[in-house]
Design a protein around this motif. Sequence first.
Motif, PDB file in Angstrom:
ATOM      1  N   UNK A 131      -9.847 -16.798  15.303  1.00 55.05           N
ATOM      2  CA  UNK A 131      -9.835 -17.054  13.942  1.00 55.05           C
ATOM      3  C   UNK A 131     -10.899 -16.296  13.299  1.00 55.05           C
ATOM      4  N   UNK A 132     -11.174 -15.076  13.552  1.00 55.32           N
ATOM      5  CA  UNK A 132     -12.103 -14.352  12.876  1.00 55.32           C
ATOM      6  C   UNK A 132     -11.753 -13.750  11.648  1.00 55.32           C
ATOM      7  N   UNK A 133     -10.219 -13.658  11.287  1.00 58.28           N
ATOM      8  CA  UNK A 133      -9.559 -13.013  10.224  1.00 58.28           C
ATOM      9  C   UNK A 133      -9.005 -14.096   9.169  1.00 58.28           C
ATOM     10  N   UNK A 134      -9.384 -15.282   9.543  1.00 58.73           N
ATOM     11  CA  UNK A 134      -8.957 -16.662   8.567  1.00 58.73           C
ATOM     12  C   UNK A 134      -9.321 -16.165   7.237  1.00 58.73           C
ATOM     13  N   UNK A 135      -8.031 -16.609   6.351  1.00 57.08           N
ATOM     14  CA  UNK A 135      -8.045 -16.330   5.149  1.00 57.08           C
ATOM     15  C   UNK A 135      -7.180 -17.113   4.320  1.00 57.08           C
ATOM     16  N   UNK A 136      -7.422 -17.243   2.932  1.00 58.40           N
ATOM     17  CA  UNK A 136      -6.814 -18.021   2.051  1.00 58.40           C
ATOM     18  C   UNK A 136      -5.794 -16.965   1.389  1.00 58.40           C
ATOM     19  N   UNK A 137      -4.577 -17.147   1.599  1.00 56.70           N
ATOM     20  CA  UNK A 137      -3.508 -15.953   1.249  1.00 56.70           C
ATOM     21  C   UNK A 137      -1.985 -16.582   0.901  1.00 56.70           C
ATOM     22  N   UNK A 138      -1.127 -16.099   0.552  1.00 54.91           N
ATOM     23  CA  UNK A 138       0.058 -16.395   0.461  1.00 54.91           C
ATOM     24  C   UNK A 138       0.572 -16.455   2.089  1.00 54.91           C
ATOM     25  N   UNK A 139       1.504 -17.480   2.458  1.00 56.20           N
ATOM     26  CA  UNK A 139       1.939 -17.653   3.651  1.00 56.20           C
ATOM     27  C   UNK A 139       2.545 -16.407   4.444  1.00 56.20           C
ATOM     28  N   UNK A 140       2.962 -15.360   3.442  1.00 53.85           N
ATOM     29  CA  UNK A 140       3.396 -14.054   4.204  1.00 53.85           C
ATOM     30  C   UNK A 140       2.378 -13.588   4.982  1.00 53.85           C
ATOM     31  N   UNK A 141       1.168 -13.804   4.586  1.00 52.62           N
ATOM     32  CA  UNK A 141       0.206 -12.949   5.161  1.00 52.62           C
ATOM     33  C   UNK A 141       0.271 -13.263   6.682  1.00 52.62           C
ATOM     34  N   UNK A 142       0.560 -14.582   7.113  1.00 52.07           N
ATOM     35  CA  UNK A 142       0.908 -14.734   8.355  1.00 52.07           C
ATOM     36  C   UNK A 142       2.410 -14.513   9.160  1.00 52.07           C
ATOM     37  N   UNK A 143       3.184 -14.874   8.004  1.00 54.97           N
ATOM     38  CA  UNK A 143       4.796 -14.912   8.689  1.00 54.97           C
ATOM     39  C   UNK A 143       4.893 -13.408   8.827  1.00 54.97           C
ATOM     40  N   UNK A 144       4.560 -12.288   8.411  1.00 54.76           N
ATOM     41  CA  UNK A 144       4.918 -10.982   8.639  1.00 54.76           C
ATOM     42  C   UNK A 144       4.894 -10.560  10.222  1.00 54.76           C
ATOM     43  N   UNK A 145       4.052 -11.679  10.731  1.00 61.08           N
ATOM     44  CA  UNK A 145       3.687 -11.241  12.341  1.00 61.08           C
ATOM     45  C   UNK A 145       5.028 -11.841  13.169  1.00 61.08           C
ATOM     46  N   UNK A 146       5.853 -12.648  12.399  1.00 63.88           N
ATOM     47  CA  UNK A 146       7.173 -13.041  12.935  1.00 63.88           C
ATOM     48  C   UNK A 146       8.367 -12.310  12.632  1.00 63.88           C
ATOM     49  N   UNK A 147       8.332 -11.977  11.386  1.00 69.76           N
ATOM     50  CA  UNK A 147       9.574 -11.093  10.914  1.00 69.76           C
ATOM     51  C   UNK A 147       9.220  -9.654  11.481  1.00 69.76           C
ATOM     52  N   UNK A 148       9.815  -9.753  12.952  1.00 66.34           N
ATOM     53  CA  UNK A 148       9.899  -8.220  13.478  1.00 66.34           C
ATOM     54  C   UNK A 148       8.543  -8.148  14.165  1.00 66.34           C
ATOM     55  N   UNK A 149       7.588  -8.814  14.016  1.00 67.63           N
ATOM     56  CA  UNK A 149       6.195  -8.672  14.914  1.00 67.63           C
ATOM     57  C   UNK A 149       5.459  -7.411  14.423  1.00 67.63           C
ATOM     58  N   UNK A 150       4.199  -7.279  14.954  1.00 74.87           N
ATOM     59  CA  UNK A 150       3.560  -5.996  14.430  1.00 74.87           C
ATOM     60  C   UNK A 150       2.994  -5.126  15.845  1.00 74.87           C
ATOM     61  N   UNK A 151       3.686  -5.494  16.987  1.00 74.87           N
ATOM     62  CA  UNK A 151       3.308  -4.959  18.035  1.00 74.87           C
ATOM     63  C   UNK A 151       4.655  -4.025  18.618  1.00 74.87           C
ATOM     64  N   UNK A 152       4.395  -2.819  18.719  1.00 79.44           N
ATOM     65  CA  UNK A 152       5.364  -1.927  19.073  1.00 79.44           C
ATOM     66  C   UNK A 152       6.148  -2.226  20.246  1.00 79.44           C
ATOM     67  N   UNK A 153       5.256  -2.681  21.307  1.00 77.73           N
ATOM     68  CA  UNK A 153       5.914  -3.254  22.568  1.00 77.73           C
ATOM     69  C   UNK A 153       6.105  -4.648  22.582  1.00 77.73           C
ATOM     70  N   UNK A 154       6.004  -5.453  21.606  1.00 76.99           N
ATOM     71  CA  UNK A 154       6.629  -6.773  21.715  1.00 76.99           C
ATOM     72  C   UNK A 154       7.346  -7.257  20.434  1.00 76.99           C
ATOM     73  N   UNK A 155       8.442  -6.260  20.173  1.00 74.89           N
ATOM     74  CA  UNK A 155       9.150  -6.888  18.953  1.00 74.89           C
ATOM     75  C   UNK A 155       9.652  -8.185  18.811  1.00 74.89           C
ATOM     76  N   UNK A 156       9.731  -8.900  17.859  1.00 73.07           N
ATOM     77  CA  UNK A 156      10.101 -10.249  17.672  1.00 73.07           C
ATOM     78  C   UNK A 156      12.000 -10.305  17.408  1.00 73.07           C
ATOM     79  N   UNK A 157      12.512 -10.639  18.403  1.00 76.68           N
ATOM     80  CA  UNK A 157      14.026 -10.788  18.299  1.00 76.68           C
ATOM     81  C   UNK A 157      14.515 -11.675  17.288  1.00 76.68           C
ATOM     82  N   UNK A 158      15.527 -11.698  16.786  1.00 75.47           N
ATOM     83  CA  UNK A 158      16.284 -12.475  15.934  1.00 75.47           C
ATOM     84  C   UNK A 158      16.292 -14.039  16.552  1.00 75.47           C
ATOM     85  N   UNK A 159      16.561 -13.933  17.764  1.00 77.30           N
ATOM     86  CA  UNK A 159      16.748 -15.429  18.554  1.00 77.30           C
ATOM     87  C   UNK A 159      15.497 -15.961  18.189  1.00 77.30           C
ATOM     88  N   UNK A 160      14.289 -15.369  18.680  1.00 80.43           N
ATOM     89  CA  UNK A 160      13.020 -15.669  18.643  1.00 80.43           C
ATOM     90  C   UNK A 160      12.423 -16.185  17.122  1.00 80.43           C
TER      91      UNK A 160
END
Length: 347
Positions: free
Chosen positions: A235-264
């Motif tokens: 939790x070292x990067x915890x922050x008060x922010x719009x929820x999109x700050x976290x949700x961007x990690x689900x909309x496609x993911x941010x790791x090239x070797x682990x993209x998030x699929x539509x089903x996921x």
Amino acid sequence: MTGGDGVAVDDRLLGWVREDFGVTLESVRRVGYGADETAELWRAVDADGRVLAVKLSGGTPAGLVLSAYLAERGVPGIAAPLRTRDGDVCAVRDGRRLSVVPWVSDERALGGGMEVAHWRAYGRVLAAVHATVVTEELTRLLPAEDHTHRQVAARVRATDRAVAAVDDATADPFTREAAGRWRPVAGLLAGLLDRADALGAELRGRPVAHVVCHGDPHLGNVLLDVDGGVWLIDWDDAVLAPRERDLMFVRGGVLAFAPVTPRQQAAFFEGYGPVEPDPVRLAYHLTVRALDDIADWTRQAMDTGHDDADRVRALDIVRGLVTPVGLVSLARDALVGIGHSPASAAG
């Protein structure tokens, strides 16, 4: 005493944990850690057979205080740190924070075991985090998103200058490849930074209620249990922010070797609940994250002070960032999707 890899373990660590937390460690093993160059992590077993994560890290204790706060209020998937003899969430040793947290699982989400049930549980965990009431205490404790990204912009420009100064004829192979990866996308990165500046100014002009965000909930910070549950760690990067700050990690993911699929994604939002993320905010946060990652990992790959293994790892990440499914590409596509196509000198 030695760790499981045969490397001598600093006896001071054992003494610190005993003195600060009243815990006697019977075995410790150093394990790899993420991008935080100030952090060291050990997997330890104490005299009672408990498996613990022992960590030395920089920064503030805000993430540990927050994780304790969330766990005490019943938020699922959060491991509460052990308290020191004085009741604190960490001690200070050698200018860093020493923390002890239950080792909740050996199975990381990045290991490929993330099933549909885990994605739903992941959604429920983030929903509960985001639903946490923002108290005056949390407002004092956590930084707040201000949509300025000054430090990221400075790192991007500094890295660009460092790449421009590289002489391929004399540079070592790691530096030469890192510079060679940066140069073809330098124009695109400049365009991304321009767009981030414009979107930041726009978003500062239309504020939205902030929620408690983990700040870095990619799958590398998710652990799985056998019952289909998940644990959100680091939790070292915890922050008060719009929820999109976290949700961007689900909309496609941010790791090239682990993209998030539509089903996921669908399974995640089944757990999270109905919400329509703001595409402008998603694009802003993706863009800033892409710029931060490529500047940081390129710098690490070019840093002759790092050992070869670290530089190889950094180069692998840089390669991934500029692939069609990498974060630089995701940020560009998100900007195009909201009509903010970044100018690119590379076309």
